[in-house]
Scaffold this motif. Structure first.
Motif, PDB file in Angstrom:
ATOM      1  N   ALA A 118       9.772  25.702  -1.078  1.00 30.73           N
ATOM      2  CA  ALA A 118       8.735  24.686  -1.166  1.00 30.73           C
ATOM      3  C   ALA A 118       7.927  24.287   0.136  1.00 30.73           C
ATOM      4  CB  ALA A 118       9.391  23.599  -1.711  1.00 30.73           C
ATOM      5  N   ILE A 119       8.358  24.524   1.206  1.00 27.81           N
ATOM      6  CA  ILE A 119       7.723  24.445   2.594  1.00 27.81           C
ATOM      7  C   ILE A 119       6.666  25.493   2.538  1.00 27.81           C
ATOM      8  CG2 ILE A 119       7.890  24.505   4.960  1.00 27.81           C
ATOM      9  CD1 ILE A 119      10.732  22.981   4.701  1.00 27.81           C
ATOM     10  N   GLU A 120       7.120  26.922   2.382  1.00 23.56           N
ATOM     11  CA  GLU A 120       6.648  27.886   2.178  1.00 23.56           C
ATOM     12  C   GLU A 120       5.088  27.914   1.330  1.00 23.56           C
ATOM     13  OE1 GLU A 120       7.168  32.527   1.294  1.00 23.56           O
ATOM     14  OE2 GLU A 120       8.392  31.732   2.774  1.00 23.56           O
ATOM     15  N   SER A 121       5.695  27.449   0.260  1.00 23.25           N
ATOM     16  CA  SER A 121       4.278  27.432  -0.892  1.00 23.25           C
ATOM     17  C   SER A 121       3.394  26.360  -0.404  1.00 23.25           C
ATOM     18  CB  SER A 121       4.974  27.071  -2.128  1.00 23.25           C
ATOM     19  OG  SER A 121       4.171  26.815  -3.141  1.00 23.25           O
ATOM     20  N   ALA A 122       3.861  25.170   0.292  1.00 22.42           N
ATOM     21  CA  ALA A 122       2.807  24.211   0.683  1.00 22.42           C
ATOM     22  C   ALA A 122       1.982  24.604   1.750  1.00 22.42           C
ATOM     23  CB  ALA A 122       3.573  22.876   1.270  1.00 22.42           C
ATOM     24  N   MET A 123       2.599  25.413   2.598  1.00 23.11           N
ATOM     25  CA  MET A 123       1.815  25.913   3.796  1.00 23.11           C
ATOM     26  C   MET A 123       0.669  26.928   3.416  1.00 23.11           C
ATOM     27  SD  MET A 123       4.824  26.457   6.569  1.00 23.11           S
ATOM     28  CE  MET A 123       3.709  27.267   7.819  1.00 23.11           C
ATOM     29  N   LEU A 124       0.860  27.640   1.928  1.00 24.08           N
ATOM     30  CA  LEU A 124      -0.049  28.402   1.329  1.00 24.08           C
ATOM     31  C   LEU A 124      -1.271  27.843   0.739  1.00 24.08           C
ATOM     32  CD1 LEU A 124       2.356  31.195   0.512  1.00 24.08           C
ATOM     33  CD2 LEU A 124       1.137  31.061   2.589  1.00 24.08           C
TER      34      LEU A 124
ATOM     35  N   CYS B  84       0.870  -1.115  -0.077  1.00 22.54           N
ATOM     36  CA  CYS B  84       0.003  -0.018  -0.052  1.00 22.54           C
ATOM     37  C   CYS B  84       1.047   1.073   0.227  1.00 22.54           C
ATOM     38  CB  CYS B  84      -0.943  -0.155   1.353  1.00 22.54           C
ATOM     39  SG  CYS B  84      -1.966  -1.467   1.368  1.00 22.54           S
ATOM     40  N   GLY B  85       0.446   2.490  -0.310  1.00 19.10           N
ATOM     41  CA  GLY B  85       1.043   3.553  -0.447  1.00 19.10           C
ATOM     42  C   GLY B  85       0.828   4.610   0.825  1.00 19.10           C
ATOM     43  N   LEU B  86       2.008   5.336   1.158  1.00 17.43           N
ATOM     44  CA  LEU B  86       1.992   6.188   2.266  1.00 17.43           C
ATOM     45  C   LEU B  86       2.540   7.550   1.654  1.00 17.43           C
ATOM     46  CD1 LEU B  86       3.304   4.031   5.048  1.00 17.43           C
ATOM     47  CD2 LEU B  86       1.139   4.981   4.892  1.00 17.43           C
ATOM     48  N   PRO B  87       2.069   8.543   2.213  1.00 18.51           N
ATOM     49  CA  PRO B  87       2.686   9.873   1.652  1.00 18.51           C
ATOM     50  C   PRO B  87       3.751  10.178   2.065  1.00 18.51           C
ATOM     51  CG  PRO B  87       0.987  10.480   3.208  1.00 18.51           C
ATOM     52  CD  PRO B  87       0.697   8.958   2.987  1.00 18.51           C
ATOM     53  N   CYS B  88       5.060  10.469   1.069  1.00 16.63           N
ATOM     54  CA  CYS B  88       6.368  10.867   1.754  1.00 16.63           C
ATOM     55  C   CYS B  88       6.395  12.399   1.037  1.00 16.63           C
ATOM     56  CB  CYS B  88       7.100  10.123   1.001  1.00 16.63           C
ATOM     57  SG  CYS B  88       9.036  10.126   1.511  1.00 16.63           S
ATOM     58  N   PRO B  89       7.043  13.055   1.991  1.00 17.25           N
ATOM     59  CA  PRO B  89       7.219  14.660   1.800  1.00 17.25           C
ATOM     60  C   PRO B  89       8.347  14.927   0.952  1.00 17.25           C
ATOM     61  CG  PRO B  89       8.165  14.141   3.955  1.00 17.25           C
ATOM     62  CD  PRO B  89       7.345  12.804   3.493  1.00 17.25           C
ATOM     63  N   THR B  90       8.537  14.282  -0.365  1.00 18.17           N
ATOM     64  CA  THR B  90       9.519  14.376  -1.269  1.00 18.17           C
ATOM     65  C   THR B  90       9.449  15.709  -1.806  1.00 18.17           C
ATOM     66  OG1 THR B  90       8.273  13.606  -2.973  1.00 18.17           O
ATOM     67  CG2 THR B  90       9.537  11.969  -1.983  1.00 18.17           C
ATOM     68  N   GLY B  91       8.361  16.448  -1.812  1.00 15.33           N
ATOM     69  CA  GLY B  91       8.447  17.834  -2.472  1.00 15.33           C
ATOM     70  C   GLY B  91       8.849  19.080  -1.687  1.00 15.33           C
ATOM     71  N   LEU B  92       8.984  18.653  -0.246  1.00 14.38           N
ATOM     72  CA  LEU B  92       9.462  19.721   0.696  1.00 14.38           C
ATOM     73  C   LEU B  92      11.002  19.797   0.742  1.00 14.38           C
ATOM     74  CD1 LEU B  92       7.050  19.009   3.757  1.00 14.38           C
ATOM     75  CD2 LEU B  92       6.733  20.594   1.697  1.00 14.38           C
ATOM     76  N   THR B  93      11.767  20.204  -0.344  1.00 14.17           N
ATOM     77  CA  THR B  93      13.191  19.985  -0.527  1.00 14.17           C
ATOM     78  C   THR B  93      13.797  21.518  -0.145  1.00 14.17           C
ATOM     79  OG1 THR B  93      12.730  20.348  -2.604  1.00 14.17           O
ATOM     80  CG2 THR B  93      13.079  18.274  -2.100  1.00 14.17           C
TER      81      THR B  93
ATOM     82  N   ALA C 260       3.238  18.386  -2.754  1.00 15.45           N
ATOM     83  CA  ALA C 260       4.642  17.913  -1.999  1.00 15.45           C
ATOM     84  C   ALA C 260       4.740  16.746  -1.404  1.00 15.45           C
ATOM     85  CB  ALA C 260       4.604  19.032  -0.911  1.00 15.45           C
ATOM     86  N   PHE C 261       3.665  15.981  -1.099  1.00 17.99           N
ATOM     87  CA  PHE C 261       3.541  14.731  -0.612  1.00 17.99           C
ATOM     88  C   PHE C 261       3.131  13.571  -1.843  1.00 17.99           C
ATOM     89  CE2 PHE C 261       3.270  17.189   3.016  1.00 17.99           C
ATOM     90  CZ  PHE C 261       3.857  16.477   4.108  1.00 17.99           C
ATOM     91  N   GLN C 262       4.213  13.027  -2.169  1.00 23.38           N
ATOM     92  CA  GLN C 262       3.930  11.991  -3.270  1.00 23.38           C
ATOM     93  C   GLN C 262       3.808  10.528  -2.483  1.00 23.38           C
ATOM     94  OE1 GLN C 262       7.117  12.015  -6.177  1.00 23.38           O
ATOM     95  NE2 GLN C 262       7.103  14.280  -6.205  1.00 23.38           N
ATOM     96  N   THR C 263       2.939   9.721  -3.210  1.00 26.21           N
ATOM     97  CA  THR C 263       2.689   8.276  -2.627  1.00 26.21           C
ATOM     98  C   THR C 263       3.901   7.364  -2.760  1.00 26.21           C
ATOM     99  OG1 THR C 263       0.295   8.717  -2.807  1.00 26.21           O
ATOM    100  CG2 THR C 263       1.073   6.501  -2.631  1.00 26.21           C
ATOM    101  N   LYS C 264       4.051   6.874  -1.979  1.00 24.04           N
ATOM    102  CA  LYS C 264       5.504   5.845  -2.113  1.00 24.04           C
ATOM    103  C   LYS C 264       4.844   4.418  -1.733  1.00 24.04           C
ATOM    104  CE  LYS C 264       8.606   8.995  -3.643  1.00 24.04           C
ATOM    105  NZ  LYS C 264       9.067   8.780  -4.918  1.00 24.04           N
ATOM    106  N   PHE C 265       5.526   3.355  -2.255  1.00 29.33           N
ATOM    107  CA  PHE C 265       4.962   2.250  -2.264  1.00 29.33           C
ATOM    108  C   PHE C 265       6.094   1.165  -1.567  1.00 29.33           C
ATOM    109  CE2 PHE C 265       2.127   3.877  -5.138  1.00 29.33           C
ATOM    110  CZ  PHE C 265       0.823   3.476  -4.797  1.00 29.33           C
ATOM    111  N   GLY C 266       5.764   0.174  -0.830  1.00 32.54           N
ATOM    112  CA  GLY C 266       6.742  -0.605  -0.137  1.00 32.54           C
ATOM    113  C   GLY C 266       7.871  -0.049   0.776  1.00 32.54           C
ATOM    114  N   VAL C 267       9.147  -0.173   0.749  1.00 34.97           N
ATOM    115  CA  VAL C 267      10.101   0.082   1.693  1.00 34.97           C
ATOM    116  C   VAL C 267      10.423   1.363   1.237  1.00 34.97           C
ATOM    117  CG1 VAL C 267      12.307  -0.415   3.136  1.00 34.97           C
ATOM    118  CG2 VAL C 267      10.669  -2.203   2.478  1.00 34.97           C
ATOM    119  N   HIS C 268      10.538   2.476   2.197  1.00 36.06           N
ATOM    120  CA  HIS C 268      11.096   3.777   1.808  1.00 36.06           C
ATOM    121  C   HIS C 268      11.108   4.555   3.121  1.00 36.06           C
ATOM    122  CE1 HIS C 268       6.449   4.195   2.442  1.00 36.06           C
ATOM    123  NE2 HIS C 268       6.841   5.518   2.685  1.00 36.06           N
ATOM    124  N   SER C 269      12.049   5.659   2.998  1.00 31.98           N
ATOM    125  CA  SER C 269      12.287   6.317   4.256  1.00 31.98           C
ATOM    126  C   SER C 269      12.481   7.956   4.002  1.00 31.98           C
ATOM    127  CB  SER C 269      13.592   5.629   4.888  1.00 31.98           C
ATOM    128  OG  SER C 269      14.733   6.263   4.166  1.00 31.98           O
TER     129      SER C 269
END
Length: 221
Positions: A163-169, A150-159, A177-186
């Motif tokens: 980007a963080i400021e834009s995501a807050m607005l 199954c997928g979990l959101p991963c904050p790959t766009g908050l680089t 900013a949060f892409q869905t990642k599957f399987g093992v990730h960190s």
């Protein structure tokens, strides 16, 4: 993975096949288990018949039973079961001292399901009905079930700070900013006050029955 939607990526049906639904009398061509609330029901034989049916029809040997809160009380009053239990002191003592059905009785491992709960909208409900009864092959045998990742959101766009400021607005930027990642990730997040770093490791998977014909379940009264 969704249980119901107009355009699913993958659907999961939590109901057993009709032929595998246990009923007290086998109405509608389903597997009969007898009325376990009735003292005269031959529970010992019915358990053997369910195991025989699944082995003959689908090639799996049933080894485990999951049961609701009423089952121990039904067994304690059942004529055939009391006779069976009287022949082995170890089973009898374990049954009396714990109030639960001990592993090994009738050749099965027994699992009480009365404390399993499902939370929906903050409301907890009991997962298994009081008369719930289900049989399954050995859970250690992965021949009858498998895991879907199954997928979990991963904050790959908050680089970056921008980007963080834009995501807050805006919700759109936050979702992007949060892409869905599957399987093992960190991923790692940082904090300035106090200076620290947090490492998040994830691997989310859902067990799904591969062969829908190996887990007969229903009610026993």
């Amino acid at each position: 993975i969704q249980t119901a939607t107009s355009s699913p990526v993958r659907t999961i049906d939590f109901s057993p096949a009709t032929a595998l639904q246990l009923t007290t009398d086998g109405a509608g061509g389903t597997s009969a288990i007898g009325d376990w609330a009735a003292a005269g029901t031959d529970i010992v034989t019915y358990c053997k018949k369910v195991r025989q049916y699944v082995a003959k029809t689908f090639g799996f040997r049933l080894t485990d039973v999951y049961y609701g809160i009423n089952l121990p009380g039904y067994l304690s009053k059942n004529t055939s079961f009391k006779e069976y239990l009287s022949r082995f002191q170890g089973f009898r003592d374990a049954f009396v001292s714990t109030g639960e059905i001990p592993d090994g009785v009738l050749g099965f491992n027994w699992h009480p399901a009365d404390m399993a709960t499902v939370v929906n909208g903050g409301t907890a409900t009991t997962w298994a009905s009081d008369d719930f009864l289900a049989f399954s092959p050995d859970p250690a045998d992965t021949g009858w079930y498998e895991y879907f990742e199954c997928g979990l959101p991963c904050p790959t766009g908050l680089t970056s700070e921008k980007a963080i400021e834009s995501a807050m607005l805006s919700p759109e930027s936050l979702a992007a900013a949060f892409q869905t990642k599957f399987g093992v990730h960190s991923y790692t997040t940082y904090s300035a006050d106090p200076p620290s770093a947090k490492l998040v490791c994830a691997d989310y998977a859902l067990p799904v029955i591969k062969n829908p014909n190996v887990m007969p379940r229903g009610v026993c009264h």
